[in-house]
Design an enzyme around this catalytic site. Structure first.
Site, PDB file in Angstrom:
ATOM      1  N   PRO A 123      -0.289 -16.184   2.707  1.00 20.92           N
ATOM      2  CG  PRO A 123       0.055 -14.164   1.564  1.00 20.92           C
ATOM      3  CD  PRO A 123       0.161 -14.790   2.927  1.00 20.92           C
ATOM      4  N   GLY A 206      -7.243 -14.006   0.020  1.00 14.95           N
ATOM      5  CA  GLY A 206      -8.392 -13.552  -0.752  1.00 14.95           C
ATOM      6  C   GLY A 206      -9.548 -13.124   0.141  1.00 14.95           C
ATOM      7  N   GLY A 224      -7.941  -6.748   2.586  1.00 18.13           N
ATOM      8  CA  GLY A 224      -8.778  -6.926   1.412  1.00 18.13           C
ATOM      9  C   GLY A 224      -7.987  -6.761   0.130  1.00 18.13           C
ATOM     10  CB  CYS A 257      -2.943  -6.924  -2.255  1.00 16.37           C
ATOM     11  SG  CYS A 257      -2.310  -6.499  -0.624  1.00 16.37           S
ATOM     12  CG  LEU A 426      -0.283  -3.235   3.502  1.00 18.38           C
ATOM     13  CD1 LEU A 426      -0.103  -2.664   2.092  1.00 18.38           C
ATOM     14  CD2 LEU A 426       0.755  -2.659   4.455  1.00 18.38           C
TER      15      LEU A 426
END
Length: 593
Positions: A123, A206, A224, A257, A426
């Site tokens: 990312p 994403g 997620g 995240c 994760l």
């Protein structure tokens, strides 16, 4: 008519697809060689790569911020070192080659096999630290890896790959063990994930990307969204709890995240928490200010504005046209609910927190569930409390697979401040649509081969008893009855026929009455040969009956024009039987009893 030139984007898509195919094929060849390395050679490569990444941690952090505009250089340095040092320390002694476990009681031996080529999607929010981490765990598992950078972070991710590849090659890694795409498009990334030479996907990004990874037809580890709530229960150390929340939310400006997105506070300590938040640089917004922030931060699709992701609180306030103190570190939005009617309840990826007050831990439990269901299922949450029973209740009831206690969610979830496996990927388990809830490590890139020795003998239904198993005894066979002599049988038949008017005075040479029709006994002296074929009438020739007849015996008998006298129990070969029946040369000797 000349065909119009393809649009530039189409050219990039085609180039990206072609590059993905070439890199996947190259990585497959490298993996075949890498898979044969012993543990010592693999560990030498890991040592060299980790050391190289550590020396470049600051330069890579600066490059990431310069290219993406996200986060804080100092925090990105810490994340890079987390990957190159803490993740490295965790996997350094891990056995990933050959026999890795023996269970002597069950007599099972586990042998590690590498998964294959890894497609690693990286990312833009945590580009360099994630790239370091994914390269390390892939090669530790003897898997070659192809990186697909986010288009907004191609330069910094490429630099990570170059630094670690150079170190790996010097340590003996094959060419192609580490590869990376330079022409990156969505089409190229999808081609990489679907390529037949790719064995497994590590996807960080994403929801659209994660869904694409899971629909590529390959095993995939995806992550997620987070939207992690932090619950501060009335027994908590308020000062530390607030410090942890602010520390987690402001770390790299909230781009991880698992960073806190909401604070849920017991009513009994709400005012104390507010005072501590303000003391730690928080700014509580009024309704108008929240509406202004919503307009610039939240898209109609209820996603954070990429232009504000990873930006400081003061920068976001300025873009929204509101004035806040210069020392403001976090913007706080007091909300009454969760969902589409409360836009700031989403995962925000920047230093903006929603704030909720609840009556007690039971209501707090329900509020945390609502937050997780609105974009954070299965990911992470924290609880700040000194009450072990309530902490356990949260562990039992919450739909999150990382519930960190009295620590920032950001740091605790990745294993920086907790005993969880250190990782930058994760899993969110079934709640988040992921295959695992684990922090991903080299173990997830290994396939276990197992040698299993017999410890319980198999039952055999043809045996009466097997060790440890009692089988029912087979029914006893009836004992054979004693036979009857020929003389006794003849007398019985004569007596039976005599009672019906037949006389049995005169007898022929074969023992039957001369004036009687052939009795059943004499009729049955026509003997059946092999296969139930009638060989011929029994006669008295004085010739010794044969016990074995072959085809040659029959041929000789046919040529000499004589019969073959065989006993009732003679063994006749199939060829002899067929030939003898055709020429009717067999005669069965009379049964003498």
């Amino acid at each position: 008519m000349t065909q119009a030139a393809a649009p530039p984007q189409t050219d990039r898509d085609l180039a990206s697809i072609a590059e993905a195919r070439a890199l996947a094929r190259r990585a497959k060849h490298a993996w075949l060689e890498l898979a044969e390395f012993n543990q010592e050679k693999i560990d030498a490569i890991i040592d060299a790569m980790a050391a190289a990444a550590t020396t470049q941690a600051e330069a890579l952090a600066q490059l990431a911020v310069d290219e993406t505009g996200y986060g804080v250089v100092a925090d990105k340095v810490q994340k890079n070192l987390f990957s190159s040092q803490k993740v490295y320390a965790f996997i350094k002694g891990m056995k990933t080659v050959g026999v890795i476990a023996r269970d002597e009681d069950r007599r099972v031996i586990e042998i590690a096999e590498p998964f294959g080529v890894v497609a690693a999607v990286v990312p833009s929010t945590n580009p360099t630290s994630t790239a370091i981490y994914k390269i390390l765990i892939s090669l530790k598992a003897r898997c070659s890896v192809v990186l697909s950078p986010h288009p907004a972070a191609v330069k910094c991710i490429t630099r990570v790959a170059e630094v670690m590849n150079e170190a790996a090659l010097r340590a003996g890694a094959p060419q192609g063990a580490i590869s990376w795409m330079t022409t990156v498009t969505l089409e190229g990334t999808q081609e990489l994930m679907k390529h037949r030479d790719v064995a497994v996907i590590l996807a960080t990004g994403g929801m659209g990307l994660v869904r694409a990874a899971y629909s590529a037809g390959k095993p995939a580890y995806g992550v997620g969204p987070g939207n992690a709530p932090a619950y501060i229960e009335r027994s908590a150390n308020v000062k530390k709890a607030v410090r942890d929340v602010v520390t987690g939310k402001t770390f790299d400006n909230g781009v991880l995240c698992s960073s806190e997105n909401s604070v849920v506070v017991d009513e009994a300590i709400a005012e104390e928490v507010k005072r501590e938040l303000v003391a730690n640089g928080a700014y509580f917004m009024n309704k108008a200010e929240m509406e202004a922030i919503t307009r610039v931060l939240v898209s109609p699709q209820r996603l954070p504005n990429p232009a504000l992701v990873g930006k400081p609180a003061t920068y976001i306030a300025n873009k929204a046209g509101i004035t806040v103190p210069e020392e403001t570190r976090v913007l706080i939005a007091p909300l009454d609910g969760v969902g589409r009617d409360y836009p700031l309840s989403i995962e925000k990826l920047c230093p903006v927190l929603s704030f909720y007050v609840v009556k007690d831990w039971r209501e707090g439990c329900e509020r945390c569930k609502q937050i997780l269901r609105y974009g954070g299922m299965g990911h992470t949450m924290s609880i700040h409390s000194q009450n072990d029973q309530i902490i356990l209740e949260f562990g039992l009831k919450k739909p999150a697979f990382r519930i960190v206690v009295n620590t920032p969610t950001t740091h605790g979830s990745i294993g920086l401040t907790t005993g969880l496996d250190p990782a930058m990927t994760l899993g969110c388990g079934g709640y988040g649509g992921n295959i695992t809830s684990d922090n991903i490590s080299p173990r997830h890139l290994l396939i276990m081969k197992r040698l299993a020795y017999e410890i319980t003998p198999a039952a055999n239904r043809f045996e009466r008893a097997v060790t440890g198993i009692n089988l029912p005894a087979a029914p006893a066979r009836p004992a054979p009855q004693a036979g009857i002599s020929a003389g006794a049988l003849t007398q019985r038949i004569d007596h039976f026929l005599g009672s019906r008017g037949y006389r049995g005075d005169a007898r022929t040479a074969d023992g039957r009455s001369a004036d009687l029709p052939p009795s059943p006994a004499s009729a049955d002296r026509r003997s059946l040969g092999v296969g139930g074929q009638v060989f011929g009438e029994s006669t008295s020739t004085g010739q010794k009956p044969l016990e074995f007849v072959c085809e040659e015996d029959v041929r000789v008998a046919i040529q000499s024009g004589r019969k073959l006298v065989v006993s009732e129990r003679a063994i006749v070969t199939p060829a002899a039987r067929d030939l003898g029946e055709q020429h009717r040369v067999f005669t069965v000797a009379p049964w003498r009893g």
